[in-house]
Scaffold this motif. Structure first.
Motif, short mmCIF file in Angstrom:
data_model
loop_
_atom_site.label_atom_id
_atom_site.label_comp_id
_atom_site.label_asym_id
_atom_site.label_seq_id
_atom_site.Cartn_x
_atom_site.Cartn_y
_atom_site.Cartn_z
N ALA A 51 -13.03 3.63 -19.77
CA ALA A 51 -11.75 3.49 -20.51
C ALA A 51 -11.96 3.81 -21.98
N ASP A 52 -13.02 3.26 -22.56
CA ASP A 52 -13.27 3.49 -24.00
C ASP A 52 -13.49 4.98 -24.27
N ALA A 53 -14.29 5.60 -23.40
CA ALA A 53 -14.59 7.03 -23.60
C ALA A 53 -13.34 7.89 -23.46
N SER B 66 -5.49 2.81 -19.41
CA SER B 66 -5.16 1.44 -19.00
C SER B 66 -5.44 1.20 -17.52
N ASN B 67 -5.45 2.26 -16.70
CA ASN B 67 -5.83 2.05 -15.30
C ASN B 67 -7.25 1.46 -15.21
N PHE B 68 -8.18 2.03 -15.98
CA PHE B 68 -9.56 1.52 -15.97
C PHE B 68 -9.64 0.13 -16.58
N ARG B 69 -8.96 -0.06 -17.73
CA ARG B 69 -9.02 -1.39 -18.38
C ARG B 69 -8.43 -2.46 -17.50
N PHE B 70 -7.28 -2.13 -16.92
CA PHE B 70 -6.60 -3.13 -16.09
C PHE B 70 -7.50 -3.57 -14.94
N PHE B 71 -8.06 -2.60 -14.21
CA PHE B 71 -8.85 -2.99 -13.03
C PHE B 71 -10.15 -3.68 -13.43
N ALA B 72 -10.70 -3.34 -14.58
CA ALA B 72 -11.89 -4.06 -15.04
C ALA B 72 -11.55 -5.55 -15.21
N GLU B 73 -10.47 -5.81 -15.89
CA GLU B 73 -10.08 -7.19 -16.18
C GLU B 73 -9.65 -7.90 -14.89
N PHE B 74 -8.89 -7.20 -14.08
CA PHE B 74 -8.40 -7.78 -12.82
C PHE B 74 -9.59 -8.15 -11.92
N GLY B 75 -10.60 -7.29 -11.92
CA GLY B 75 -11.79 -7.56 -11.11
C GLY B 75 -12.50 -8.83 -11.56
N ARG B 76 -12.57 -8.99 -12.86
CA ARG B 76 -13.29 -10.17 -13.39
C ARG B 76 -12.57 -11.47 -13.02
N LEU C 34 -4.94 10.05 -10.49
CA LEU C 34 -6.33 10.06 -10.02
C LEU C 34 -7.04 8.77 -10.46
N THR C 35 -6.87 8.39 -11.72
CA THR C 35 -7.56 7.20 -12.23
C THR C 35 -7.02 5.92 -11.60
N TRP C 36 -5.76 5.96 -11.17
CA TRP C 36 -5.13 4.83 -10.48
C TRP C 36 -5.86 4.52 -9.18
N LYS C 37 -6.53 5.54 -8.63
CA LYS C 37 -7.32 5.35 -7.41
C LYS C 37 -8.81 5.19 -7.72
N VAL C 38 -9.29 5.98 -8.70
CA VAL C 38 -10.73 5.95 -9.01
C VAL C 38 -11.14 4.56 -9.50
N ALA C 39 -10.35 3.96 -10.38
CA ALA C 39 -10.77 2.69 -10.99
C ALA C 39 -10.97 1.58 -9.94
N THR D 131 16.48 -1.32 -15.80
CA THR D 131 15.37 -0.61 -16.41
C THR D 131 14.85 0.39 -15.38
N TRP D 132 13.87 1.19 -15.78
CA TRP D 132 13.26 2.16 -14.85
C TRP D 132 11.82 2.41 -15.29
N LEU D 133 10.94 2.52 -14.34
CA LEU D 133 9.52 2.75 -14.57
C LEU D 133 8.94 1.76 -15.58
N HIS D 134 9.30 0.50 -15.38
CA HIS D 134 8.75 -0.57 -16.19
C HIS D 134 7.66 -1.19 -15.32
N ARG D 135 6.38 -0.92 -15.66
CA ARG D 135 5.32 -1.22 -14.70
C ARG D 135 4.39 -2.34 -15.16
N ASP D 136 4.16 -3.27 -14.25
CA ASP D 136 3.12 -4.27 -14.40
C ASP D 136 2.09 -3.89 -13.34
N LEU D 137 0.87 -3.56 -13.74
CA LEU D 137 -0.09 -2.98 -12.79
C LEU D 137 -0.57 -3.97 -11.72
N ARG D 138 -0.17 -5.25 -11.87
CA ARG D 138 -0.54 -6.24 -10.84
C ARG D 138 0.39 -6.15 -9.63
#
Ligand code: TXE
Length: 485
Positions: free
Chosen positions: A73-75, A108-118, A155-160, A441-448
């Motif tokens: 995510a940082d990179a 944010s796909n990578f950040r979200f799943f990192a945090e969600f995993g923890r 792609l990152t939505w699946k890779v993460a 609203t439309w496309l208001h997303r909470d990744l959980r």
């Protein structure tokens, strides 16, 4: 122009056959890169690399893999501008949209799943005389096949989540938009992600994609793309008992009740209709408006659509760029002609004429946002997925009629409902055959939250826990004599 390679076992390689495909910029119609035209033997090499890497990657702790996700995510965040420019060039979408949506969400796909995993805890179920402990293990090597509309985002939505859960990956981006996937491969190479954990295969769907579906050592397929391709994916992978996640097309409804705040409903409907030139699977391409305000809505909607600034995707002020390709432009235009034959009235757009811009050489897959009135909600234009900047308007007189019209679709991915009566908003939404509905609203997303469709829009859900479940296998261990203490 540069030559992009497959990414296998930590190295960039051409297809073993040496064959390539051209990648075009849809705004200039110029070739911007060549990619390998991969075949079965390339997929086999990638799977062999993934297999060698599988055990080492699975043996890391969840925390260690979450740390990897944060590093990626940082990179990627540091490359925001490069991602946005590349995506804009490859897809023809406005640079501002590529920055705000594609680049930001990939990070944010990578950040979200990192945090969600923890935050995951082990599930246990205590019985009087035994304790059940649910263990999660990786599925193994997974195939991720993605489309052209939101290339790195999807792609990152699946890779993460796949990486997080300890799987190794064979990814295949769309042959039309391969460049940001290549950028992701460059990034994991720079970070020295263990070799073979992430592999990337370029090529045509029926060749490279099909080889991924058919490979017996690829244990799960996560696919986002068209419904017809989804059928092929299911037909090939299901008899092999592969885990399958299918995110397919949509023909989503935007429903506007007379008590809605008109200004925000119009703005929301325009955004839902024409974001990314109408090429988001969540786009609202059927607009149902309560009869009482139909005329008023229509006038304001058309005024707003005509104000959309179309032009050079790289221009900071452009709001709508091209569609994905000249071929896709012809497909959308064929629906405009069909609308006319079916008795439709074109209220806006319908032509390629731009407001002052037709690409540097007067070329490019530019189409004005098109609004069609006077068509039945059962007409082909109002029922088939066009996946472009074209919407149809329809009126209704009762909630019941609106529901019947909305649910007449073969698809069931998403929708939005606009009303000041939130109770009605929720009640009406719960009766729509659809995986996702937004109210006001439309496309208001909470990744959980769960993301996916019903009917011809697919099978399964992605997002939060649903992604983790897809990318892991569960073993329930029942320990007799344990009281859990
Ligand atoms: O999608 P495809 P396309 C819809 C939209 C669009 C239509 C076709 O209506 O007009 O689909 O678009 C790979 N085995 N959506 O042609 O073909 C392909 O290489 C394995 C909805 O781009 O479904 C690409 O990587 N893989 C949508 C991916 O599948 C195969 C987004 C998607 O391509 C394959 C895009 C095969 N036999 C289009 N054939 C959404 N829901 O977001 C193709 N592929």
């Amino acid at each position: 122009m540069h030559a992009v390679g497959n990414f296998i076992d930590g190295s960039f390689l051409p297809a073993q056959s040496g064959k390539t495909l051209n990648d075009f910029d849809p705004a200039t119609e110029k070739i911007v890169a060549t990619i390998p035209r991969s075949q079965t033997e390339d997929v086999e090499s990638a799977v062999a690399a993934a297999h060698s890497a599988q055990e080492g990657w699975a043996n890391l702790t969840l925390e260690q893999r979450a740390n990897w996700l944060d590093k990626i995510a940082d990179a990627l965040e540091e490359k925001t501008e490069q991602i946005a420019q590349t995506e804009s060039m490859d897809t023809g979408k406005p640079i501002s949209l590529a920055r705000r949506v594609d680049a930001a969400r990939s990070v944010s796909n990578f950040r979200f799943f990192a945090e969600f995993g923890r935050q995951q805890t082990q599930q246990t179920f205590q019985m009087e005389d035994a304790l059940n402990v649910v263990h999660r293990s990786p599925v193994g090597t997974v195939g991720l096949i993605t489309p052209w509309n939101l290339p790195l985002y999807l792609l990152t939505w699946k890779v993460a989540p796949a990486l997080l859960m300890g799987n190794t990956i064979i990814a295949k981006p769309s042959e039309i938009t391969p460049l940001t996937a290549h950028l992701l491969a460059e990034t994991v190479l720079e970070l020295e992600l263990p070799k073979g954990v992430f592999n990337l295969i370029h090529g045509l769907g029926p060749e490279a994609g099909q080889a991924i579906l058919e490979h017996p050592d690829i244990k799960a397929i996560s696919f986002t793309g068209g419904t017809e391709t989804g059928r092929i994916v299911a037909r090939t992978a299901a008899p092999m008992f592969k885990k399958l996640s299918l995110e397919l097309g949509g023909k989503n409804a935007t429903v506007i009740f007379a008590d809605a705040d008109l200004q925000s409903a119009v703005e929301g409907a325009v955004r839902a209709a024409f974001t990314n030139s109408g090429q988001v699977c969540l786009c609202g391409s059927r607009i149902f408006v309560e009869e009482k305000i139909f005329k008023q809505f229509k006038d304001l909607f058309v005024e707003n659509v005509n104000a959309i600034k179309i032009g050079n995707p790289m221009d900071e002020t452009t709001e709508m760029g091209t569609v994905i390709s000249p071929e896709h432009l012809l497909k959308v235009e064929s629906y405009i002609r069909l609308a006319e034959q079916e008795g439709g009235v074109i209220l806006a757009g319908g032509t390629r004429e731009m407001t002052g811009y037709n690409g540097p050489d007067g070329v490019g897959a530019f189409l004005r946002p098109t609004v069609v009135d006077n068509l039945s909600y059962t007409s082909r234009c109002a029922t088939e997925e066009i996946f472009g900047p074209m919407v149809t308007l329809h009126s209704f007189t009762s909630e019941q009629e609106a529901l019947q019209m909305v649910n007449s679709s073969e698809y069931g991915l998403a929708g939005s409902v606009w009303t000041s009566n939130l109770e009605r908003g929720e009640r009406f939404s719960s009766q729509i055959d659809s995986g996702i509905v937004w109210v006001n609203t439309w496309l208001h997303r909470d990744l959980r939250t769960p993301f996916g469709g019903v009917k011809n829009s697919g099978v399964g859900r992605e997002g939060g826990q649903w992604s983790l479940d897809f990318f892991s296998e569960l073993t329930n261990i029942c320990i007799k004599g344990s009281n859990g203490n």
